[in-house]
Design a protein around this motif. Sequence first.
Motif, mmCIF file in Angstrom:
data_model
loop_
_atom_site.group_PDB
_atom_site.id
_atom_site.type_symbol
_atom_site.label_atom_id
_atom_site.label_comp_id
_atom_site.label_asym_id
_atom_site.label_seq_id
_atom_site.Cartn_x
_atom_site.Cartn_y
_atom_site.Cartn_z
ATOM 1 N N GLY A 189 0.845 -1.203 0.000
ATOM 2 C CA GLY A 189 0.000 0.000 0.000
ATOM 3 C C GLY A 189 0.871 1.240 0.000
ATOM 4 O O GLY A 189 2.104 1.161 0.031
ATOM 5 N N PRO A 190 0.220 2.422 -0.049
ATOM 6 C CA PRO A 190 0.985 3.672 -0.129
ATOM 7 C C PRO A 190 1.686 4.002 1.192
ATOM 8 O O PRO A 190 1.271 3.556 2.260
ATOM 9 N N ALA A 191 2.740 4.813 1.079
ATOM 10 C CA ALA A 191 3.525 5.180 2.272
ATOM 11 C C ALA A 191 3.070 6.540 2.787
ATOM 12 O O ALA A 191 2.985 7.506 2.041
ATOM 13 N N ARG A 192 2.807 6.563 4.067
ATOM 14 C CA ARG A 192 2.372 7.799 4.734
ATOM 15 C C ARG A 192 3.561 8.779 4.863
ATOM 16 O O ARG A 192 3.413 9.980 4.730
ATOM 17 N N VAL A 193 4.732 8.197 5.169
ATOM 18 C CA VAL A 193 5.953 9.012 5.267
ATOM 19 C C VAL A 193 7.048 8.303 4.477
ATOM 20 O O VAL A 193 7.155 7.072 4.521
ATOM 21 N N MET A 194 7.827 9.084 3.736
ATOM 22 C CA MET A 194 9.000 8.524 3.064
ATOM 23 C C MET A 194 10.225 9.362 3.439
ATOM 24 O O MET A 194 10.118 10.571 3.627
ATOM 25 N N HIS A 195 11.361 8.693 3.556
ATOM 26 C CA HIS A 195 12.620 9.390 3.847
ATOM 27 C C HIS A 195 13.630 9.034 2.781
ATOM 28 O O HIS A 195 13.704 7.872 2.357
#
Length: 408
Positions: A189-195
Motif C-alpha cells: 500500500g501507499p507510504a504515509r511518510v518517506m525518507h
Amino acid sequence: MTRVETVARALYDLHCYAPDNGWDTTHGKSRRGLYMADARCALKADDDTFAACRVCGAPTRIVADLGSIPLANSFTRDAPRFPVRVEVCDDCVLAQLEETVDPSIMFCEYPYRSSLSSTFVAAAKTLVEAQDVTENDFVVEIGSNDGYLLRHYQCRILGVDPSDVPADVPTRREFFTEHLAEQIRASHGPARVMHANNVIAHCPDPHTIMAGIKTLLDPDGVAYVESPHVDGLAWDTLYHEHVFYWSATAMCRLADKHGLAVVDAERLDVHGGSVRYHLRHRGVPTEAVLDLIGRESSVRWTLDRDMTLDCERLRRIVDRARRAGKRVCGYGAAAKGAVLLAVSGVDVDFVCDTTPGKQGQVMPGTDIPIVDESHLGYADVAVLFAWNFHDEIVNRVEFDGEWVMPHG
Ligand code: TYD
Ligand code: ZN
C-alpha cells in the motif's frame, strides 16, 4: 556552433525544454535522465566542453577538476581511479559530476554505518518522533543503511538499500526505482511518510527516484529528501559517489516534473550544510523555500581556488610538523579524507576510525593503515578528515596533540 554543439542544442530543444511553460513534462520521468546521459556520452567523444544539466537539460560549465582519484570508499591500495570533474547548470544552480561511475561498483559493498554517529541517530529519532503516524501506517526509507532511522518508528516499516550493510529493519536489497516503488505499493500500500537522506545526491538518475516517490507516496503523505546544499560546498566532498550537489531551485524543478511539490525546507547543520526538503503531492512553498531559491542565484563557485589554497596550507603544516620530528595522523577514514590525501599528496602515518569494518584496511589508493581510536595517542598532530563531526569528535575524544582542520 560546432557540430557537437548543434546536436546538443537540438537535443536540448527537442527533449528538455518547453518554452511555453519552462518545463517539459511530456517526455518525463526516468527516460529523460537516461536519455540525457546517453546524449552526454555521445557528445563527450567529440567535444569535452559541452554538457547538459541532468535536471533541466541546459548547458553546463566546469567549475572543479580534481583529476583522477581513487574511489573514496574502496579501502585497498589498488582502489580504481576515475576522474572527478564538476560542472554547474546556471539555470538550476545544480552541480553534477561530468562523468559517473556505475553505482553498483560503489554501493553494493558499502562500509558506512549510519548508527556509528550519535549525531545522525539523534537527528533521526527527533524527526521520527515529530511524525503523526499510527500503528497501521506504512513508512519507507530509501537508503535505509543499518536501520538507524526506521527502527524508531512504531508502525509498518520498509527500508530500501542495495548495500550489504547488516540491518535490523525489514529491507529490500535493491536500488530504489519507479518500478520498485510500483511493486512496493502493490504489496504494502501507499507510504504515509518517506525518507531519502543523502540518496538523491548519489544517484545518477534522480528522475527514477522522484517518480518512485510520486508512485509510492500516500495522497496525504510527506516525503523528506535530505541532501547537502550546493552553497558552501566543500571541495573534498566532491567524489564519485556524489553525482549531484542540489539547490532548492533544482529540487523544485525535479519535483515539479514528476507531479510533486516542495512545500518546505529546513537547513541542517550536517555534512557541512544540508537541506531537508518536504515534498507532497501538492501545496505551495513556504518562505523558507523561496528564501533559499532567492539566495541561490548568488552562489559563488570557488572550488578550484579553495582546493589549491587548502592543499598548500595542509602541505605546509604537515611538512613543518615532520621537520620538527612530530608524528602526523588523520582522524576519520571518511571519503573526504581519501579525497584530501589524493588531491593534496599529503602523507600521514595512520588514520584512526571507530568503524570496525574500516579498521585493518588502508586508505583508498594508499598504504596508510586505518586503526582504532586507541592509536591516536601515538600522534602529535591529527588532521580531522571527518571535519563534519568536529564538535562530536573533539568533545568526546581525548587527545593531547594538535587538531588540524583541512579547511583553513
Ligand atoms: P562520513 O561522515 O561518512 O564522511 P564521508 O561521507 O566523507 O565518508 O565519515 C565520517 C567517518 O568518521 C566515518 O568513517 C566514521 C568516523 N568517525 C569516527 O571515527 N569517530 C567518530 O566519533 C565519528 C563521529 C565518526
Ligand atoms: Zn539545470
